[in-house]
Design a protein around this motif. Sequence first.
Motif, PDB file in Angstrom:
ATOM      1  N   SER A  58      10.745 -22.872 -26.349  1.00  0.00           N
ATOM      2  CA  SER A  58      10.568 -21.552 -25.727  1.00  0.00           C
ATOM      3  C   SER A  58      10.158 -21.696 -24.268  1.00  0.00           C
ATOM      4  O   SER A  58      10.630 -20.957 -23.399  1.00  0.00           O
ATOM      5  CB  SER A  58       9.513 -20.748 -26.480  1.00  0.00           C
ATOM      6  OG  SER A  58       9.938 -20.461 -27.793  1.00  0.00           O
ATOM      7  N   TYR A  59       9.281 -22.677 -24.002  1.00  0.00           N
ATOM      8  CA  TYR A  59       8.867 -22.926 -22.617  1.00  0.00           C
ATOM      9  C   TYR A  59      10.055 -23.358 -21.760  1.00  0.00           C
ATOM     10  O   TYR A  59      10.263 -22.845 -20.649  1.00  0.00           O
ATOM     11  CB  TYR A  59       7.774 -23.990 -22.592  1.00  0.00           C
ATOM     12  CG  TYR A  59       7.442 -24.464 -21.198  1.00  0.00           C
ATOM     13  CD1 TYR A  59       6.640 -23.699 -20.350  1.00  0.00           C
ATOM     14  CD2 TYR A  59       7.952 -25.680 -20.719  1.00  0.00           C
ATOM     15  CE1 TYR A  59       6.350 -24.129 -19.061  1.00  0.00           C
ATOM     16  CE2 TYR A  59       7.660 -26.114 -19.437  1.00  0.00           C
ATOM     17  CZ  TYR A  59       6.868 -25.338 -18.611  1.00  0.00           C
ATOM     18  OH  TYR A  59       6.588 -25.763 -17.339  1.00  0.00           O
ATOM     19  N   LEU A  60      10.841 -24.307 -22.276  1.00  0.00           N
ATOM     20  CA  LEU A  60      11.998 -24.781 -21.519  1.00  0.00           C
ATOM     21  C   LEU A  60      13.001 -23.663 -21.277  1.00  0.00           C
ATOM     22  O   LEU A  60      13.496 -23.472 -20.155  1.00  0.00           O
ATOM     23  CB  LEU A  60      12.686 -25.931 -22.256  1.00  0.00           C
ATOM     24  CG  LEU A  60      11.916 -27.249 -22.343  1.00  0.00           C
ATOM     25  CD1 LEU A  60      12.731 -28.272 -23.133  1.00  0.00           C
ATOM     26  CD2 LEU A  60      11.596 -27.790 -20.949  1.00  0.00           C
ATOM     27  N   PHE A  61      13.299 -22.898 -22.316  1.00  0.00           N
ATOM     28  CA  PHE A  61      14.300 -21.839 -22.186  1.00  0.00           C
ATOM     29  C   PHE A  61      13.803 -20.721 -21.260  1.00  0.00           C
ATOM     30  O   PHE A  61      14.552 -20.230 -20.406  1.00  0.00           O
ATOM     31  CB  PHE A  61      14.636 -21.262 -23.565  1.00  0.00           C
ATOM     32  CG  PHE A  61      15.601 -20.114 -23.507  1.00  0.00           C
ATOM     33  CD1 PHE A  61      16.936 -20.343 -23.217  1.00  0.00           C
ATOM     34  CD2 PHE A  61      15.174 -18.813 -23.711  1.00  0.00           C
ATOM     35  CE1 PHE A  61      17.835 -19.293 -23.151  1.00  0.00           C
ATOM     36  CE2 PHE A  61      16.061 -17.756 -23.642  1.00  0.00           C
ATOM     37  CZ  PHE A  61      17.400 -17.992 -23.361  1.00  0.00           C
ATOM     38  N   ALA A  62      12.539 -20.310 -21.423  1.00  0.00           N
ATOM     39  CA  ALA A  62      12.003 -19.238 -20.579  1.00  0.00           C
ATOM     40  C   ALA A  62      11.956 -19.656 -19.113  1.00  0.00           C
ATOM     41  O   ALA A  62      12.268 -18.864 -18.214  1.00  0.00           O
ATOM     42  CB  ALA A  62      10.602 -18.841 -21.062  1.00  0.00           C
ATOM     43  N   SER A  63      11.567 -20.909 -18.858  1.00  0.00           N
ATOM     44  CA  SER A  63      11.529 -21.402 -17.481  1.00  0.00           C
ATOM     45  C   SER A  63      12.916 -21.384 -16.857  1.00  0.00           C
ATOM     46  O   SER A  63      13.105 -20.934 -15.719  1.00  0.00           O
ATOM     47  CB  SER A  63      10.953 -22.821 -17.435  1.00  0.00           C
ATOM     48  OG  SER A  63       9.627 -22.842 -17.930  1.00  0.00           O
TER      49      SER A  63
ATOM     50  N   ARG B 223      14.143 -18.771 -13.828  1.00  0.00           N
ATOM     51  CA  ARG B 223      14.679 -19.346 -12.590  1.00  0.00           C
ATOM     52  C   ARG B 223      16.047 -18.747 -12.274  1.00  0.00           C
ATOM     53  O   ARG B 223      16.358 -18.438 -11.119  1.00  0.00           O
ATOM     54  CB  ARG B 223      14.777 -20.871 -12.707  1.00  0.00           C
ATOM     55  CG  ARG B 223      13.472 -21.607 -12.461  1.00  0.00           C
ATOM     56  CD  ARG B 223      13.725 -23.078 -12.169  1.00  0.00           C
ATOM     57  NE  ARG B 223      14.452 -23.732 -13.252  1.00  0.00           N
ATOM     58  CZ  ARG B 223      13.868 -24.340 -14.285  1.00  0.00           C
ATOM     59  NH1 ARG B 223      12.553 -24.364 -14.369  1.00  0.00           N
ATOM     60  NH2 ARG B 223      14.606 -24.916 -15.222  1.00  0.00           N
ATOM     61  N   SER B 224      16.857 -18.572 -13.298  1.00  0.00           N
ATOM     62  CA  SER B 224      18.179 -17.970 -13.105  1.00  0.00           C
ATOM     63  C   SER B 224      18.058 -16.532 -12.637  1.00  0.00           C
ATOM     64  O   SER B 224      18.779 -16.093 -11.728  1.00  0.00           O
ATOM     65  CB  SER B 224      18.985 -18.022 -14.415  1.00  0.00           C
ATOM     66  OG  SER B 224      19.183 -19.356 -14.844  1.00  0.00           O
ATOM     67  N   ILE B 225      17.134 -15.770 -13.242  1.00  0.00           N
ATOM     68  CA  ILE B 225      16.934 -14.376 -12.831  1.00  0.00           C
ATOM     69  C   ILE B 225      16.428 -14.304 -11.396  1.00  0.00           C
ATOM     70  O   ILE B 225      16.873 -13.465 -10.607  1.00  0.00           O
ATOM     71  CB  ILE B 225      15.950 -13.679 -13.796  1.00  0.00           C
ATOM     72  CG1 ILE B 225      16.581 -13.544 -15.183  1.00  0.00           C
ATOM     73  CG2 ILE B 225      15.549 -12.310 -13.248  1.00  0.00           C
ATOM     74  CD1 ILE B 225      15.636 -13.014 -16.238  1.00  0.00           C
ATOM     75  N   ARG B 226      15.498 -15.215 -11.025  1.00  0.00           N
ATOM     76  CA  ARG B 226      14.969 -15.209  -9.670  1.00  0.00           C
ATOM     77  C   ARG B 226      16.061 -15.520  -8.653  1.00  0.00           C
ATOM     78  O   ARG B 226      16.144 -14.872  -7.603  1.00  0.00           O
ATOM     79  CB  ARG B 226      13.826 -16.216  -9.546  1.00  0.00           C
ATOM     80  CG  ARG B 226      13.149 -16.165  -8.178  1.00  0.00           C
ATOM     81  CD  ARG B 226      11.943 -17.067  -8.092  1.00  0.00           C
ATOM     82  NE  ARG B 226      12.310 -18.464  -8.203  1.00  0.00           N
ATOM     83  CZ  ARG B 226      12.037 -19.223  -9.272  1.00  0.00           C
ATOM     84  NH1 ARG B 226      11.406 -18.714 -10.316  1.00  0.00           N
ATOM     85  NH2 ARG B 226      12.400 -20.492  -9.301  1.00  0.00           N
TER      86      ARG B 226
END
Length: 273
Positions: A50-55, A59-62
């Motif tokens: 979850s940490y890897l995917f959320a990060s 980043r993609s959204i930013r």
Amino acid sequence: MSLRTLKLLAIILPTLIIGGFEYIRHEFLLDELSMEAGNVYITVLTLFLSYLFASWMFRSIRRTNERLAAEQSKRAVYEERERMAQELHDNIAQILFFLNVQLKKGQIQEARSAVSEIDHHLRQAIFNLRTAPEEGATFGTRLSTWLDEWSGITGIAVEQKVDEFQQSVAPAEEVKLFAIIREAFTNIRKHSQADHASIELQLINGAGTDWVLRISDNGIGFDPSMIGGTNRYGMTFMRKHAAEMGAALTIQNLSQGGTELIVSGPVKRSEPQ
């Protein structure tokens, strides 16, 4: 990557990972892996993944938001240039008509003033067209470059104290604020007889929820009765932009001589896309 794709991944990936692990554990590892150990493993695995995917997702959204904000900024600059081109056309047409009238009357000095006015408008137009939007990626950089150019053209020294507004003010608001500043400095050049001007643009109230703009000069001051005059296009122009930004605009004579323009308003941050 689109927000729709990110949404689907956020729904599908955790389901596949957790469901797949539980299926493998119950079908193949039930004898080797106790229930307690399996619960610990799935908890740690879920947290890590979850940490890897959320990060990665944020980043993609930013990056997407930054790209959209840059495109908005460029579009706002181009829209302002189009408006300035129309203004330049109208102003020069009026000045040329005035120049023609003065030349017919033999009033050479007034004609020279008209030519000087045309020269100034053209210099400013050339500068604005020469500066690409990419070079004006931040408001502070664009403003500082313009002020340096203005000071070089007019010979009036400018003291600058400008906070960085990037990611604090929407591109459309920056365009209006820049238009107010440009008009204020035009008035200084035309009417103040000053040899020094200063500009302060700061975020205030601690958390930077409001901003204030101060522009002052050491010239001859102004006649307060002229502010509301129907021929004061510049003041009407600045008040219109200030109102569109939800800002208050005041102008006053300084006790030591000169004029001070104050514009203050709330920060309107760019909305996430």
